[in-house]
Write a protein that holds these residues in place. Structure first.
Motif, short mmCIF file in Angstrom:
data_model
loop_
_atom_site.label_atom_id
_atom_site.label_comp_id
_atom_site.label_asym_id
_atom_site.label_seq_id
_atom_site.Cartn_x
_atom_site.Cartn_y
_atom_site.Cartn_z
N LEU A 1 0.84 -1.20 0.00
CA LEU A 1 0.00 0.00 0.00
C LEU A 1 0.88 1.25 0.00
CD1 LEU A 1 -2.71 -1.01 2.65
CD2 LEU A 1 -2.77 -1.31 0.17
N SER A 2 0.54 2.18 -0.86
CA SER A 2 1.28 3.45 -0.92
C SER A 2 0.79 4.39 0.18
CB SER A 2 1.04 4.10 -2.29
OG SER A 2 -0.32 4.52 -2.39
N ASP A 3 1.51 5.47 0.36
CA ASP A 3 1.06 6.48 1.32
C ASP A 3 -0.33 6.98 0.94
OD1 ASP A 3 3.50 6.16 2.54
OD2 ASP A 3 4.14 8.24 2.30
N ALA A 4 -0.57 7.17 -0.36
CA ALA A 4 -1.89 7.63 -0.82
C ALA A 4 -2.96 6.59 -0.49
CB ALA A 4 -1.86 7.92 -2.31
N ASP A 5 -2.65 5.31 -0.67
CA ASP A 5 -3.60 4.26 -0.31
C ASP A 5 -3.93 4.34 1.18
OD1 ASP A 5 -3.56 3.13 -2.90
OD2 ASP A 5 -2.04 1.63 -2.34
N LEU A 6 -2.89 4.52 1.98
CA LEU A 6 -3.07 4.52 3.44
C LEU A 6 -3.83 5.74 3.96
CD1 LEU A 6 0.42 3.13 4.45
CD2 LEU A 6 -1.77 1.94 4.57
N LEU A 7 -3.95 6.76 3.14
CA LEU A 7 -4.72 7.94 3.53
C LEU A 7 -6.21 7.79 3.19
CD1 LEU A 7 -2.25 10.80 2.62
CD2 LEU A 7 -3.16 10.29 4.90
N GLN A 8 -6.55 6.77 2.43
CA GLN A 8 -7.96 6.54 2.10
C GLN A 8 -8.69 5.96 3.32
OE1 GLN A 8 -9.16 4.94 -1.65
NE2 GLN A 8 -7.08 5.13 -2.45
N ARG A 9 -9.97 6.16 3.33
CA ARG A 9 -10.82 5.63 4.40
C ARG A 9 -11.71 4.55 3.80
NH1 ARG A 9 -10.78 9.28 8.72
NH2 ARG A 9 -9.57 11.12 8.21
N TRP B 1 -3.16 7.54 10.00
CA TRP B 1 -3.49 8.01 11.35
C TRP B 1 -3.46 6.84 12.33
CZ3 TRP B 1 -6.90 6.95 15.19
CH2 TRP B 1 -6.93 7.87 16.25
N GLN B 2 -3.98 5.69 11.93
CA GLN B 2 -3.99 4.53 12.82
C GLN B 2 -2.58 4.10 13.22
OE1 GLN B 2 -6.78 1.29 11.79
NE2 GLN B 2 -7.59 2.70 10.25
N LEU B 3 -1.65 4.11 12.27
CA LEU B 3 -0.27 3.76 12.60
C LEU B 3 0.31 4.75 13.61
CD1 LEU B 3 1.10 2.84 9.07
CD2 LEU B 3 0.60 1.26 10.95
N GLY B 4 0.09 6.04 13.37
CA GLY B 4 0.57 7.05 14.31
C GLY B 4 -0.08 6.91 15.67
N HIS B 5 -1.36 6.60 15.67
CA HIS B 5 -2.08 6.39 16.92
C HIS B 5 -1.51 5.20 17.70
CE1 HIS B 5 -5.35 5.30 19.62
NE2 HIS B 5 -5.44 4.13 19.00
N LEU B 6 -1.21 4.10 17.01
CA LEU B 6 -0.62 2.95 17.69
C LEU B 6 0.70 3.32 18.37
CD1 LEU B 6 -1.29 0.10 15.10
CD2 LEU B 6 -2.12 0.17 17.46
N ILE B 7 1.51 4.08 17.66
CA ILE B 7 2.81 4.51 18.20
C ILE B 7 2.62 5.44 19.40
CG2 ILE B 7 4.87 5.89 17.68
CD1 ILE B 7 4.46 4.86 14.70
N ALA B 8 1.79 6.46 19.22
CA ALA B 8 1.58 7.45 20.29
C ALA B 8 0.97 6.80 21.53
CB ALA B 8 0.70 8.59 19.80
N SER B 9 0.01 5.91 21.33
CA SER B 9 -0.64 5.30 22.49
C SER B 9 0.28 4.33 23.20
CB SER B 9 -1.95 4.62 22.09
OG SER B 9 -1.73 3.60 21.16
N GLU B 10 1.11 3.59 22.47
CA GLU B 10 2.05 2.68 23.12
C GLU B 10 3.06 3.47 23.95
OE1 GLU B 10 5.26 -0.74 21.79
OE2 GLU B 10 3.28 -0.71 20.82
N ALA B 11 3.59 4.53 23.39
CA ALA B 11 4.54 5.36 24.15
C ALA B 11 3.88 5.94 25.39
CB ALA B 11 5.08 6.47 23.25
N PHE B 12 2.67 6.43 25.25
CA PHE B 12 1.95 6.99 26.39
C PHE B 12 1.76 5.95 27.49
CE2 PHE B 12 -2.21 7.22 28.47
CZ PHE B 12 -2.01 8.35 29.26
N THR C 1 -9.63 13.00 11.76
CA THR C 1 -10.31 13.35 10.52
C THR C 1 -9.37 13.95 9.48
OG1 THR C 1 -10.90 15.51 11.42
CG2 THR C 1 -12.51 13.72 11.70
N VAL C 2 -8.10 14.12 9.82
CA VAL C 2 -7.13 14.73 8.91
C VAL C 2 -6.76 13.75 7.81
CG1 VAL C 2 -4.77 15.65 8.73
CG2 VAL C 2 -6.22 16.28 10.68
N ASP C 3 -6.80 14.23 6.57
CA ASP C 3 -6.38 13.41 5.43
C ASP C 3 -5.22 14.05 4.67
OD1 ASP C 3 -8.32 11.37 5.75
OD2 ASP C 3 -9.83 12.64 4.81
N ASP C 4 -4.71 15.14 5.18
CA ASP C 4 -3.61 15.86 4.55
C ASP C 4 -2.29 15.21 4.97
OD1 ASP C 4 -1.62 17.66 3.79
OD2 ASP C 4 -2.69 19.43 4.50
#
Length: 163
Positions: A25-33, A43-54, A81-84
């Motif tokens: 999956l490309s970055d563009a693919d991963l930005l689709q909902r 966002w989900q990948l970033g969320h997994l990282i941020a929540s694990e660190a927290f 909700t950010v897609d940018d």
């Protein structure tokens, strides 16, 4: 095998399934909902990282995992909700950081004794999980939940079913 050694082994293997699911999956693919109200996979990948660190930092009572400045703010409930792409991160950046964070998590878990695992979870997490041991076991479950969401995206994109 002590519980924490087994858990460290599981946690080191765990990201492999998620990495397989997004490899093609490309970055563009991963930005689709997959559906309009679903979170995008970046966002989900970033969320997994941020929540694990927290959670590790909260359970340890100190900062064991430092994320780049502003990272947590880019991947919180207010930004789902950010897609940018310029406001989030790339797949490559997230995978590199995920590997680093997971190794730091594993290093912390490797130090835990059975008594440490039995300690109450941090106050801000106790409504979800009762002990530090439960928290440590939450990481693969959390990743699996988001892996399922990525599988739905794969189907939307017409990608092959992997498992």
């Amino acid at each position: 095998m002590p519980q924490n050694e087994l858990l460290v082994d599981v946690l080191r293997r765990d990201p492999g399934m998620l990495q397989m699911a997004i490899a093609d999956l490309s970055d563009a693919d991963l930005l689709q909902r997959p559906v309009p109200t679903a979170n995008n996979a970046i966002w989900q990948l970033g969320h997994l990282i941020a929540s694990e660190a927290f959670m590790v930092n909260a359970a340890a009572g100190k900062t064991l995992i430092e994320l780049p400045a502003g990272f947590t703010e880019r991947f919180n409930r207010d930004t789902c909700t950010v897609d940018d792409a310029s406001k989030l991160a790339t797949k490559a950046e997230l995978l590199a950081l995920m590997t680093k964070v997971r190794e730091q998590t594993c290093a912390w878990i490797a130090t835990l004794t059975p008594a440490d695992m039995a300690k109450p979870a941090p106050e801000q997490l106790i409504r979800m999980i009762p002990t530090v041991g439960h928290l440590a076991h939450l990481f693969p479950v959390h990743a699996a939940m988001h892996l399922g969401q990525v599988q739905v995206l794969r189907r939307k994109l017409g990608k092959p079913i992997l498992f």
